[in-house]
Motif scaffolding. Structure first.
Motif, PDB file in Angstrom:
ATOM      1  N   LYS A   1      -6.336  -0.626  -3.317  1.00  0.00           N
ATOM      2  CA  LYS A   1      -7.568  -0.097  -3.907  1.00  0.00           C
ATOM      3  C   LYS A   1      -8.596  -1.210  -4.120  1.00  0.00           C
ATOM      4  CE  LYS A   1      -9.291   2.658  -7.782  1.00  0.00           C
ATOM      5  NZ  LYS A   1      -8.915   3.382  -9.036  1.00  0.00           N
ATOM      6  N   ARG A   2      -8.125  -2.383  -4.497  1.00  0.00           N
ATOM      7  CA  ARG A   2      -9.035  -3.486  -4.799  1.00  0.00           C
ATOM      8  C   ARG A   2      -9.500  -4.213  -3.540  1.00  0.00           C
ATOM      9  NH1 ARG A   2     -12.231  -6.711  -5.167  1.00  0.00           N
ATOM     10  NH2 ARG A   2     -12.627  -8.329  -6.763  1.00  0.00           N
ATOM     11  N   PHE A   3      -8.598  -4.409  -2.577  1.00  0.00           N
ATOM     12  CA  PHE A   3      -8.926  -5.260  -1.426  1.00  0.00           C
ATOM     13  C   PHE A   3      -8.964  -4.515  -0.092  1.00  0.00           C
ATOM     14  CE2 PHE A   3      -6.831  -8.050  -4.576  1.00  0.00           C
ATOM     15  CZ  PHE A   3      -7.861  -8.953  -4.778  1.00  0.00           C
ATOM     16  N   GLY A   4      -8.418  -3.312  -0.021  1.00  0.00           N
ATOM     17  CA  GLY A   4      -8.358  -2.588   1.242  1.00  0.00           C
ATOM     18  C   GLY A   4      -7.088  -2.876   2.014  1.00  0.00           C
ATOM     19  N   GLU A   5      -6.782  -1.996   2.979  1.00  0.00           N
ATOM     20  CA  GLU A   5      -5.528  -2.132   3.720  1.00  0.00           C
ATOM     21  C   GLU A   5      -5.454  -3.413   4.538  1.00  0.00           C
ATOM     22  OE1 GLU A   5      -7.080   1.018   3.959  1.00  0.00           O
ATOM     23  OE2 GLU A   5      -5.528   2.552   3.665  1.00  0.00           O
ATOM     24  N   ARG A   6      -6.546  -3.763   5.225  1.00  0.00           N
ATOM     25  CA  ARG A   6      -6.495  -4.937   6.090  1.00  0.00           C
ATOM     26  C   ARG A   6      -6.180  -6.204   5.307  1.00  0.00           C
ATOM     27  NH1 ARG A   6     -10.599  -6.827   8.379  1.00  0.00           N
ATOM     28  NH2 ARG A   6      -9.793  -7.484  10.391  1.00  0.00           N
TER      29      ARG A   6
ATOM     30  N   VAL B   1     -11.023  -1.197  10.844  1.00  0.00           N
ATOM     31  CA  VAL B   1     -10.115  -0.487   9.959  1.00  0.00           C
ATOM     32  C   VAL B   1     -10.098  -1.155   8.598  1.00  0.00           C
ATOM     33  CG1 VAL B   1      -7.775   0.332   9.674  1.00  0.00           C
ATOM     34  CG2 VAL B   1      -8.731   0.113  11.950  1.00  0.00           C
ATOM     35  N   ASP B   2     -10.902  -0.677   7.684  1.00  0.00           N
ATOM     36  CA  ASP B   2     -10.922  -1.170   6.309  1.00  0.00           C
ATOM     37  C   ASP B   2     -11.514  -0.074   5.450  1.00  0.00           C
ATOM     38  OD1 ASP B   2     -10.579  -2.802   4.188  1.00  0.00           O
ATOM     39  OD2 ASP B   2     -11.753  -4.474   4.991  1.00  0.00           O
ATOM     40  N   ASP B   3     -11.269  -0.124   4.149  1.00  0.00           N
ATOM     41  CA  ASP B   3     -11.755   0.934   3.285  1.00  0.00           C
ATOM     42  C   ASP B   3     -13.263   1.095   3.374  1.00  0.00           C
ATOM     43  OD1 ASP B   3      -9.254   1.390   2.476  1.00  0.00           O
ATOM     44  OD2 ASP B   3      -9.418   0.481   0.494  1.00  0.00           O
TER      45      ASP B   3
END
Length: 356
Positions: free
Chosen positions: A195-200, A340-342
């Protein structure tokens, strides 16, 4: 799948010959789709923001089972050698009842498609995901990472005995400690980190942590350093749920079950091939010929983590379209999501709206 597993446990409980145990295991393998379906269920009910967290919770539940299962089995086995199998059959049957009468269906009629035998096999599922380049790339990185993790699963007991002369209790305590750290990382930390940094970024941090952990395991000179390495390496637990989240986002709504089956098949391939590679490597570097390096399998795992990072980020930064359902026209259905990132992914409702 759960019903087949319950029958397997009953066969093992009543078995009077070794071949019956193998028969039960074959039945359990045929009905072994519980994880694939469970993860497809998560993909159905979780939104974009909470999907990685949800996959992490499911993985943490599996790690918790690795902690509690052997302990409970050991206690019940002290009563009678067959008692653990009776208990496992009863628990699995309770899951069947709960799933049938309580757990709601999540796959809506519009997201279903006809059953096809040609796709109902591991190779068929893996072949079908070739239609989605992003999934192929991430799944390949997923394969490499779990191949690296096979060194922990199959070398640990040999390694700590060879290098530090640990006894059974010390080995068991270390395995339990590792399972706890992974459960905490996946179940409690994956959600906030993603949630804070994103999946990547979560994947990058996890791969770096895993690399450092494996290097420490390979080169540790004293036993307590292994616990430090396990704490650091546990953050690699962010990688699996984050990759699963990205892959489910890249697949259409009516192909989530097939995708999870392909993921499970990929894991199965590493379980088949990984032990052969890691045990032979350990044997080659602990015999009386050539260089002695008991940590060679862990060092190889560290190098594989580097390859995983290179492969993942070579595909994750490209632009890929979000596919529509497979029974819908593909023309105009896809929408570019960016890297691919939030920050670069549109919400699920908008994606479904464009697909329709």
């Amino acid at each position: 799948a759960l019903a087949g597993l319950a029958v397997d446990y009953l066969i093992m409980a009543f078995a009077g010959a070794l071949w019956l145990l193998f028969l039960g295991r074959v039945l359990a393998g045929v009905a072994g789709s519980t994880w694939a379906v469970a993860n497809a269920y998560v993909a159905d009910i979780a939104d974009e923001e909470s999907r990685a967290k949800s996959f992490g919770i499911v993985s943490a539940a599996g790690a918790a089972g690795l902690i509690l299962g052997p302990a409970i089995g050991g206690l019940l086995g002290a009563v009678d050698v067959r008692t653990p199998f009776y208990a496992a059959a009863a628990l699995t049957a309770a899951n069947v009842v709960y799933g049938y009468f309580v757990l709601p269906e999540t796959l809506t009629p519009e997201n279903r498609r006809p059953f096809e035998w040609r796709r109902a096999n591991p190779l068929g599922g893996l072949a079908h995901v070739r239609r989605y380049p992003l999934i192929v790339g991430i799944l390949s990185a997923f394969f490499l990472m779990h191949m690296a993790n096979q060194s922990l699963a199959h070398i640990w007991a040999f390694y700590v005995k060879e290098k530090f002369d640990w006894n059974t209790l010390q080995t068991g305590v270390s395995i339990t400690f590792y399972a706890i750290t992974v459960a905490v990382a996946q179940g409690a930390l994956t959600g906030p980190v993603v949630k804070r940094f994103g999946e990547r970024r979560a994947i990058l941090f996890g791969l770096i942590s895993g690399f450092c952990g494996f290097v420490m395991l390979a080169t540790a000179g004293v036993g307590w350093l292994l616990y430090v390495a396990m704490i650091i390496g546990a953050c690699a637990g962010f990688v699996t749920p984050s990759m699963q989240s990205l892959m489910t986002r890249a697949a259409p709504a009516n192909a989530q079950g097939e995708l999870q089956g392909a993921i499970t098949s990929t894991l199965a391939i590493t379980v088949i091939t990984g032990p052969l590679l890691m045990t032979q490597l350990f044997s080659a570097f602990t015999d009386d010929v050539g260089v002695y390096f008991a940590g060679a399998p862990f060092f190889l795992s560290a190098l594989i983590f580097v390859a995983t990072a290179v492969l993942f980020f070579s595909v994750a930064g490209r632009r890929h379209g979000k596919p529509a359902n497979e029974d819908q026209p593909q023309s105009g259905a896809g929408c570019a999501t960016g890297p691919v990132d939030d920050a670069g992914v549109e919400n699920a409702a908008a994606l479904r709206g464009r697909a329709r």
